[in-house]
Structure formats: C-alpha cells, structure tokens
Design an enzyme around this catalytic site. Structure first.
Site, PDB file in Angstrom:
ATOM      1  CB  SER B 156      -0.919  -0.055   1.219  1.00 40.08           C
ATOM      2  OG  SER B 156      -1.919   0.907   1.143  1.00 40.08           O
ATOM      3  CG  ASP B 321      -6.485  -3.837  -3.173  1.00 38.03           C
ATOM      4  OD1 ASP B 321      -7.317  -2.935  -2.917  1.00 38.03           O
ATOM      5  OD2 ASP B 321      -5.270  -3.728  -2.936  1.00 38.03           O
ATOM      6  CG  HIS B 354      -5.794  -2.116   0.366  1.00 42.81           C
ATOM      7  ND1 HIS B 354      -4.870  -2.231  -0.644  1.00 42.81           N
ATOM      8  CD2 HIS B 354      -5.270  -1.233   1.257  1.00 42.81           C
ATOM      9  CE1 HIS B 354      -3.833  -1.432  -0.376  1.00 42.81           C
ATOM     10  NE2 HIS B 354      -4.052  -0.837   0.766  1.00 42.81           N
TER      11      HIS B 354
END
Lengths: 207, 380
Positions: B156, B321, B354
C-alpha cells in the site's frame, strides 16, 4: 540446463534469435526458453503466464514473469518494443488467434509462433472415421481440450497470405520434434508441430 | 505473552530510538535540524552489511512488524511474514522496520515536543511526503551502517515508498517488492481521504490540532475516519461473507444503536484506532498518500522515472482489492517494462480486499518467499 536437455522445438527457436535481443515469451510456462536464452544468447525480456503455479516457479528461478491472460491481448505493451515475441503451442487455445498474431507483430519486430498441425495424417484418419481425433500430439478429447481454434499448416499460411504477414522461415517437426524427409516433402500431411518466424506486412510505402 | 514464543517467531523484541542529527530538508520547504525515529530490527547484519531488508509501513502501520513486546498478547502487524523460516526470513536477512517521520508511535511527529516551543508540534508539524520519508530512511540506513538494501518491501503506502526509494537512491536498492500499491492514487482515493480528514477537522475536540493542550482527543472524527477506511479495505464480497445482514438482536429495534454486525465491527475498529492513533498523524499520512506521484517531475512519465532505477522489481496485486486494484499495479509493471527494468508481477487470487496484503495467502507467500530466496543467495 544444457542445450541437450532443452525441448527440441525450443532449441530450434533459439536458432532464429539474435544474441542480445529483447524478448517477450507469451505463455512462458516455467520459463524454460527464457532461462536458456538468457544464458546462451544474453537476451533480456519477460514471460507472460496465467497459471499461478508456473508464475511462482518462474519467480523462484529468477525469471521475469508477468501474470497475465493472453486473451486480454498485449494492451500493456508498446508497439515495436521487443525484438521477438514468441508464442509456443498456445495459438490454438486462444479466443482469436488472428488478433493474437496481429498483436504479436505489433509489439515485436519479429513473431515466432508454433502450433500443432491439424492437417497431420493421424488427425485426418480420426476425422475420416467420423471422430474428433485424439493423437499423441493432440491428446485431449473434444470436450476437455483447451484447443478451440485448431488449424492446418495450409490454413495458417492462407491466413498469413490474406493479411499480408510475411513468413520469413518455417520449420515442421514430428512429435519427437525432428524433421524428416517425409515432412519436407508433404509438410501439411506429415508435420505434427509447425513453427513460423513471421514479420508484419510491409508498411505502406511513402509516395 | 511472556514466552515461550512460537518457533517461527522472532520472539521478544525491543524497539529503540535512533537520533538523526543530520538536517532534513523537506519537500514543503521547511527543514528539520534533527529528528528521532523509532526502530525495530530482527536477525543479524552480516559482515559485508549486504543482507539488510527495509520494511516500509502503510497508512497506520509502525515499527512493530514482528515478534512480541513485553507483556503483549498480539505480535507485530506483519508477523505472519517476518521471522525465522518465514518469507522474509530473519535467519538470512537483517530486517529493519521503523515508524515514519510524522508518525505517532515514538518517532518525531505531531504528538512529540517541538524543541523550539517546548510544546507538542500538533498542527505545526510539517506535511511530509513519501520522498521525505525515504530521505529520512536513508539517513537511518547511514546510522545503521547499511550502504545499500538487499531489498525494500512495502504494501500500500509502503509500496509507494519502495518505488520512491528506487528512484531517489537507485544505487542503494538492489530489489524492490511493491505490494498492493499504485503509481499514484486516484481521484476516488483522494476523495476517501478528504472525507476522513474532514471528519477529524470538523470534530469540535480537534481544536485546530492543538487538542493535546486541552487534554482531549478528537475521538469522534478519528473514529469516523477509520470506519470509512475499513470499508475501503474490504471487498463487498468479504463484507457479505463476514457480516452478512445479521442483526445482533432477534428483531429490529428501530433506533440508531448498533443493530447489524457490520456496524458493530466498524464501531469496534474505529474505537480501538482512537486508542492507538493520533489525529494529526492521520491527516499527515493521508496527505502523503494524496501527494505521492513520482512521475510528476519526469514529465508525468513513470517510465522516465524508472529509467534511472537499477533495482529489480517484484510487483504483487490482489484480485479483490478495489482500493489499490490490480490494474494500478499493472501500470507500475508497464512503466518498468517500458523502461527496460527487470520485473515480475503476480496477481494473487484473494477474497478480502486491500487488507489481503497482510494475510498469509499461500500463493502470495510462496511468490514472496521464492523471490527473496534468490535475493538471499545473491547476498550470501
């Protein structure tokens, strides 16, 4: 791995590839060809592969692999950004083989394509007996085969001619990947694996 | 937990502070004369100082990646991936993790004392960028005697720092693992961040960021911000599977108390975040995400940015995601291919969204393990 243990059809492909080239291998499997070419021909490049097992295997061997579905095309690749785009034994499993070759020749200066020849006499025998053929080269049954767009050598060359793709070289092999006199005589009847070195049609000439 | 620890755990770990005396010029134009970073390390640095791995944390992460702090029941945030014999193998690598500058877990940040005023920095703390973090991390590497990293790994926002590292200090990164990231965030992502910020900024107890002096925290705003975040970290499918439409009571009670399981989950996540996180840091982290765009100074051409890079890349994305979708990872891959860099890309079939980058999904860990095993061979 030495050349001796390399799959014979892959060894033939190596003859076509100039050292130091940039290569894209579509459906690269475990990365056998790229690993070999990196060692013997100092090529750089990437393999495209959809199967997670094979992707992991490439990563474990240090081969550049990009997980991707060939049926989605080569949208992520710039035109003429590779010297060679190679696709071995995958053409017949694609949704649109013609569009795939178009993409191959857009992205690569040269395209290398191999496929099982549906004109082989064993295939013809099967059909003559009223059945979808199951042969040593095409050993899946009609309902579970991934091969949805089979063609003969003559069909393929007709397509190349119609579109204008240039066939720079052709090799026909039997299933042990050897060339014999019968194959040279009647390739569409005796060749089991067809290999082509292709180039895009002549660009429109300037006036 | 006070031992014995699982055999594949790094066990009891002790964070420590590193004082960076070198001035750090920030992207915003201000300079920090010095700063402190809270750090944890696992494994042993080899004699050649060549086996170090840096882990960059995401929005709400910190230096406590693996193992247990004294008295803790729960291990660090990526314990399933970092430890002896795990994909990031502490038997082979010296692993460094830190709390980024501007964080709230011990590094210099809004909740620490500004030496110029003797009061907490609060809203006066500069808005730092991913590049500022990378420069600060490079100073940390100097302090630790690490000339170059065998690999830098992050998911991320952490993955964004990894990319920034390869561009900023090409000679100091040999391998880059960019997980569930994007070359820059989308307008939709900025929108989520903006709502999160507005929730905090409009909380009456925020006091313009000077809430420390008032002895309060903007709990409602921070909680809302985190609740929103959690919705975006999960897939629709995962929420359905996890919570469905289950009511906590047999029949609806026709009020605004917690009725559905998902409400209960979000409130719990929001509340526990308030207990461990700082509102000013949340604002800084979301801004850093919004600003991240390494291609900007290369004519908006990411491939041009990557042409200066010498690291080899592993890029990983997760099918479920939607906050940092696989498509965004493919943009990174495309730029690397166009720049002629070495890159492998794995798309992991996943369910959660995610958050999956923190999960021990077998294919994910196999790919990471396989990649890093080769890195270990290289540096051995």
């Amino acid at each position: 791995m030495s050349t001796a243990t390399l799959r014979p059809d892959l060894a033939l492909i190596c003859d076509w590839i100039k050292p130091g080239s940039r290569i894209l291998d579509l459906g690269c499997g475990d990365g056998e060809l790229l690993a070999h070419l990196a060692r013997t021909h100092q090529v750089t490049g990437y393999g495209l592969e959809i199967d997670p097992e094979k992707v992991a295997s490439c990563v474990e061997q240090g081969i550049n692999v990009i997980q991707a579905d060939l049926d989605e095309g080569l949208k992520g690749f710039e035109s003429q950004s590779f010297d060679y785009v190679v696709m071995t034994q995958a053409l017949q499993a694609l949704q649109r083989p013609d569009l795939a070759i178009e993409e191959i020749l857009r992205v690569g200066r040269f395209g290398i394509v191999t496929f099982p020849n549906f004109g082989h006499w064993r295939v013809r025998m099967g059909l003559a007996q009223g059945h979808m053929p199951v042969t040593p080269t095409l050993n899946e049954r009609w309902y579970d085969t991934p091969n949805i767009h089979l063609c003969s050598v003559d069909d393929f060359e007709r397509l190349c001619e119609d579109i204008g793709w240039r066939i720079l070289d052709r090799r026909m092999l039997n299933r042990s990947h050897r060339e014999g006199w019968r194959i040279r005589l009647r390739p569409n009847l005796f060749g089991e694996v067809a290999m082509y070195l292709l180039q895009d049609k002549e660009p429109a000439t300037d006036r | 937990m006070s031992g014995p620890y699982p055999a594949d755990s790094v066990g009891l770990v002790q964070p420590f502070k590193v004082l960076i005396r070198h001035p750090l010029a920030l992207d915003c134009g201000r300079t920090l004369p010095q700063h402190e970073l809270m750090v944890e390390t696992y494994g042993q640095l080899n004699a050649a100082h060549s086996n170090a791995i840096l882990i960059c944390h995401a929005l709400s992460g910190d230096h406590h990646v693996a193992g247990f702090h004294e008295g803790d029941k729960k291990p660090g945030w990526w314990d399933n991936c970092v430890g002896p014999g795990k994909p990031i193998d502490t038997n082979r690598f010296f692993v460094v993790a830190l709390n980024n500058l501007g964080g709230c877990r011990g590094s210099t940040g809004p909740n620490t004392i500004n030496p110029e005023t003797g009061k907490p920095w609060g809203p006066d703390f500069p808005l730092v960028t991913a590049r500022d973090w990378v420069r600060s991390q490079a100073l940390l590497a100097d302090e630790l005697g690490i000339p170059s990293w065998a690999a830098i790994i992050g998911g991320s926002l952490g993955g964004m720092q990894v990319m920034q590292w390869t561009i900023e200090f090409p000679e100091r990164v040999r391998h880059a693992c960019v997980i569930a990231a994007a070359p820059k965030i989308s307008a939709q992502n900025i929108a989520f961040n903006e709502i999160a910020r507005q929730a905090i900024l409009s909380d009456p107890e925020f006091h313009g960021g000077h809430f420390y002096e008032q002895g309060v925290v903007p709990a409602r705003g921070l909680k809302l911000a985190r609740m929103l975040g959690h919705i975006t970290y999960l897939s629709d499918e995962a929420m359905r599977a996890k919570f469905g439409r289950e009511l906590k009571t047999a029949v609806p009670s026709y009020n605004f108390d917690v009725e559905f399981e998902v409400e209960s989950y979000l409130r719990y996540q929001g509340q526990s975040f308030v207990d461990r996180f700082d509102a000013n840091t949340y604002l800084i982290m979301t801004k850093a995400l919004d600003y991240f765009d390494p291609a900007r100074e290369y004519g908006n051409d990411l491939a041009a940015a990557f042409r200066r890079v010498s690291a080899r890349f592993l890029v990983v994305a997760f099918s479920s995601d939607w906050r940092f979708s696989p498509q965004r990872s493919r943009e990174i891959v495309k730029a690397l291919v166009d720049a002629g860099r070495d890159v492998s890309y794995a798309l992991i079939d996943s369910q959660l969204g995610h958050d999956d980058f923190l999960m021990p999904i077998p294919q994910y860990h196999r790919v990471l393990r396989g990649y890093l095993a080769r890195v270990a061979q290289e540096v051995a």
